[in-house]
Design a protein around this motif. Structure first.
Motif, PDB file in Angstrom:
ATOM      1  N   UNK A 191       0.855  -1.186   0.000  1.00  0.00           N
ATOM      2  CA  UNK A 191       0.000   0.000   0.000  1.00  0.00           C
ATOM      3  C   UNK A 191       0.893   1.239   0.000  1.00  0.00           C
ATOM      4  N   UNK A 192       0.887   1.956  -1.112  1.00  0.00           N
ATOM      5  CA  UNK A 192       1.751   3.133  -1.226  1.00  0.00           C
ATOM      6  C   UNK A 192       1.347   4.233  -0.253  1.00  0.00           C
ATOM      7  N   UNK A 193       0.155   4.134   0.335  1.00  0.00           N
ATOM      8  CA  UNK A 193      -0.299   5.154   1.281  1.00  0.00           C
ATOM      9  C   UNK A 193       0.144   4.912   2.707  1.00  0.00           C
ATOM     10  N   UNK A 194       0.812   3.809   2.968  1.00  0.00           N
ATOM     11  CA  UNK A 194       1.283   3.489   4.317  1.00  0.00           C
ATOM     12  C   UNK A 194       2.783   3.763   4.393  1.00  0.00           C
ATOM     13  N   UNK A 195       3.188   4.478   5.423  1.00  0.00           N
ATOM     14  CA  UNK A 195       4.611   4.778   5.582  1.00  0.00           C
ATOM     15  C   UNK A 195       5.233   3.774   6.548  1.00  0.00           C
ATOM     16  N   UNK A 196       6.364   3.213   6.133  1.00  0.00           N
ATOM     17  CA  UNK A 196       7.100   2.256   6.947  1.00  0.00           C
ATOM     18  C   UNK A 196       8.461   2.848   7.326  1.00  0.00           C
ATOM     19  N   UNK A 197       8.919   2.520   8.516  1.00  0.00           N
ATOM     20  CA  UNK A 197      10.266   2.936   8.906  1.00  0.00           C
ATOM     21  C   UNK A 197      11.325   2.146   8.137  1.00  0.00           C
ATOM     22  N   UNK A 198      10.995   0.925   7.741  1.00  0.00           N
ATOM     23  CA  UNK A 198      11.920   0.109   6.959  1.00  0.00           C
ATOM     24  C   UNK A 198      11.130  -0.950   6.202  1.00  0.00           C
ATOM     25  N   UNK A 199      11.629  -1.310   5.026  1.00  0.00           N
ATOM     26  CA  UNK A 199      11.055  -2.388   4.226  1.00  0.00           C
ATOM     27  C   UNK A 199      12.157  -3.392   3.931  1.00  0.00           C
ATOM     28  N   UNK A 200      11.907  -4.662   4.268  1.00  0.00           N
ATOM     29  CA  UNK A 200      12.831  -5.749   3.943  1.00  0.00           C
ATOM     30  C   UNK A 200      12.198  -6.579   2.831  1.00  0.00           C
ATOM     31  N   UNK A 201      12.895  -6.724   1.710  1.00  0.00           N
ATOM     32  CA  UNK A 201      12.435  -7.580   0.617  1.00  0.00           C
ATOM     33  C   UNK A 201      13.245  -8.869   0.679  1.00  0.00           C
ATOM     34  N   UNK A 202      12.548  -9.997   0.881  1.00  0.00           N
ATOM     35  CA  UNK A 202      13.227 -11.267   1.109  1.00  0.00           C
ATOM     36  C   UNK A 202      12.678 -12.291   0.122  1.00  0.00           C
ATOM     37  N   UNK A 203      13.443 -12.573  -0.915  1.00  0.00           N
ATOM     38  CA  UNK A 203      12.973 -13.509  -1.933  1.00  0.00           C
ATOM     39  C   UNK A 203      14.156 -13.995  -2.772  1.00  0.00           C
ATOM     40  N   UNK A 204      13.855 -14.947  -3.656  1.00  0.00           N
ATOM     41  CA  UNK A 204      14.909 -15.479  -4.501  1.00  0.00           C
ATOM     42  C   UNK A 204      15.409 -14.419  -5.470  1.00  0.00           C
ATOM     43  N   UNK A 210       6.649   4.019   0.496  1.00  0.00           N
ATOM     44  CA  UNK A 210       6.869   5.201   1.325  1.00  0.00           C
ATOM     45  C   UNK A 210       7.714   4.792   2.524  1.00  0.00           C
ATOM     46  N   UNK A 211       9.003   4.799   2.340  1.00  0.00           N
ATOM     47  CA  UNK A 211       9.944   4.405   3.384  1.00  0.00           C
ATOM     48  C   UNK A 211      11.297   5.020   3.090  1.00  0.00           C
ATOM     49  N   UNK A 212      12.051   5.378   4.115  1.00  0.00           N
ATOM     50  CA  UNK A 212      13.403   5.897   3.867  1.00  0.00           C
ATOM     51  C   UNK A 212      14.463   4.816   3.755  1.00  0.00           C
ATOM     52  N   UNK A 213      14.081   3.560   4.043  1.00  0.00           N
ATOM     53  CA  UNK A 213      15.082   2.506   4.156  1.00  0.00           C
ATOM     54  C   UNK A 213      14.567   1.214   3.540  1.00  0.00           C
ATOM     55  N   UNK A 214      15.280   0.702   2.523  1.00  0.00           N
ATOM     56  CA  UNK A 214      14.946  -0.562   1.878  1.00  0.00           C
ATOM     57  C   UNK A 214      16.144  -1.490   2.006  1.00  0.00           C
ATOM     58  N   UNK A 215      15.900  -2.721   2.442  1.00  0.00           N
ATOM     59  CA  UNK A 215      16.969  -3.706   2.554  1.00  0.00           C
ATOM     60  C   UNK A 215      16.585  -4.945   1.761  1.00  0.00           C
ATOM     61  N   UNK A 216      17.379  -5.288   0.756  1.00  0.00           N
ATOM     62  CA  UNK A 216      17.154  -6.479  -0.058  1.00  0.00           C
ATOM     63  C   UNK A 216      17.946  -7.629   0.550  1.00  0.00           C
ATOM     64  N   UNK A 217      17.246  -8.686   0.927  1.00  0.00           N
ATOM     65  CA  UNK A 217      17.861  -9.797   1.653  1.00  0.00           C
ATOM     66  C   UNK A 217      17.843 -11.044   0.779  1.00  0.00           C
ATOM     67  N   UNK A 218      19.005 -11.657   0.601  1.00  0.00           N
ATOM     68  CA  UNK A 218      19.090 -12.890  -0.181  1.00  0.00           C
ATOM     69  C   UNK A 218      20.278 -12.864  -1.108  1.00  0.00           C
ATOM     70  N   UNK A 219      20.501 -13.979  -1.813  1.00  0.00           N
ATOM     71  CA  UNK A 219      21.579 -14.033  -2.798  1.00  0.00           C
ATOM     72  C   UNK A 219      21.369 -12.959  -3.855  1.00  0.00           C
ATOM     73  N   UNK A 220      22.463 -12.326  -4.268  1.00  0.00           N
ATOM     74  CA  UNK A 220      22.308 -11.237  -5.228  1.00  0.00           C
ATOM     75  C   UNK A 220      23.624 -11.017  -5.956  1.00  0.00           C
TER      76      UNK A 220
END
Length: 328
Positions: A65-78, A93-103
């Motif tokens: 939901x682009x209308x919800x603000x998060x302090x952080x977003x973690x994307x965890x997938x292949x 809507x977040x100041x912090x994005x962390x991509x978790x996984x092999x990359x």
């Protein structure tokens, strides 16, 4: 703090569990059957080595939901799935994005998020040291201790403001956050380690108990060749000194024991074999990208790597064998 975990496989489930335990307001984004299981049963995890179970009740959503603000977003997938969600992460809507996984495409992914974002964002990359599988609506998680997240940017460790956010996110938990100065190099070193293990898994029909001492030695020699390739291309070996575990000496002897234990027990099945069974597409994509690195140093011999890789079935055969078991 308000946190979104985008992805509810085993790794995302455990990360969400730790964030819930720290008292955060956690939302998990999942779809299909996984979403229904989470809504009906909660976030159920069987902690394999600890012989215990937990149930958390984070918020569940099927869309960002682009209308919800998060302090952080973690994307965890292949790895091969991450590309498709980059526009959503850019719009979040977040100041912090962390991509978790092999990359192995971290610079391109960072650029896509920053170029598509209307507001400044800090993009981090991470890897959580947990494994396992999903069964009967729950995650079976194998981890050492409380688990850990290796984390950093492409140009150094996060700044102190970002570290302060992470300290709040995991407050009161034994879960460890280890910061590294170059996640792009760290990821490539990690692939030099895990790809030979994957090749051996596929050679043994995803049953490492069938592996021989000679095969495990060849796997270790292949990892050493992978590290030599990365050094020839100017990448630092991270964690520093890890390459010494694959050269003659006491460290290699210790690594031999660890790999024997992993191969002969359920730990290896949960930490390696199950992932290979359920992530053929990811490992094929990572293999293809790592082999492209070799083209930049074509004269460097990698005989053990080549022999180990040639001994597994073709990717098309692996897809036919294991894709029906894939759990997204």
């Amino acid at each position: 703090m308000k946190v979104l975990v985008y992805g509810a496989g085993v790794i995302g489930s455990y990360l969400a569990h730790v964030l819930c335990a720290a008292g955060n307001d956690v939302t998990v984004l999942a779809r299909g059957r996984r979403k229904r299981d989470l809504e009906e049963k909660g976030l159920v995890i069987r902690h394999y080595l600890q012989r215990t179970g937990t149930v958390d009740r984070p918020h569940i959503t099927g869309a960002l939901d682009a209308g919800v603000r998060y302090d952080a977003v973690f994307a965890v997938m292949q790895f091969q799935q991450m590309h498709a969600v980059l526009p959503e992460l850019a719009a979040a809507d977040t100041p912090l994005v962390c991509l978790v996984g092999n990359n192995i495409a971290a610079p391109e992914m960072e650029r896509a998020i920053l170029d598509g974002s209307a507001a400044p964002k800090t993009v981090l990359f991470g890897f959580q040291g947990t494994g396992g599988r999903r069964e009967d609506g729950k995650a079976v998680c194998v981890r050492m201790g409380a688990g850990s997240l290796t984390c950093g940017t492409l140009r150094g460790e996060p700044d102190e403001a970002v570290k302060a956010v992470f300290q709040k996110l995991f407050a009161g938990q034994a879960y460890r956050v280890d910061y590294v100065p170059d996640m792009d190099a760290w990821y490539k070193c990690h692939l030099a380690f895990i790809l030979p293990i994957a090749y051996l898994c596929y050679q043994t029909d995803c049953d490492l108990r069938r592996s021989t001492r000679r095969q495990r030695r060849q796997m270790m020699d292949a990892v050493a060749e992978g590290y030599r390739l990365l050094r020839s291309l100017g990448y630092p070996i991270l964690p520093e000194g890890d390459d010494r575990y694959f050269e003659p000496g006491l460290r290699r002897a210790a690594m031999c024991v660890m790999l024997w234990f992993m191969a002969k027990t359920a730990v290896g099945r949960l930490a390696a074999s199950d992932h290979c069974r359920h992530a053929v597409s990811e490992l094929e994509a990572l293999d293809r990208a790592f082999m492209a690195l070799r083209e930049r140093s074509p004269r460097l011999p990698m005989p053990n790597w080549d022999t180990l890789r040639a001994g597994m079935p073709a990717w098309e055969t692996l897809h036919r064998t294991w894709d029906a078991e894939t759990v997204l």
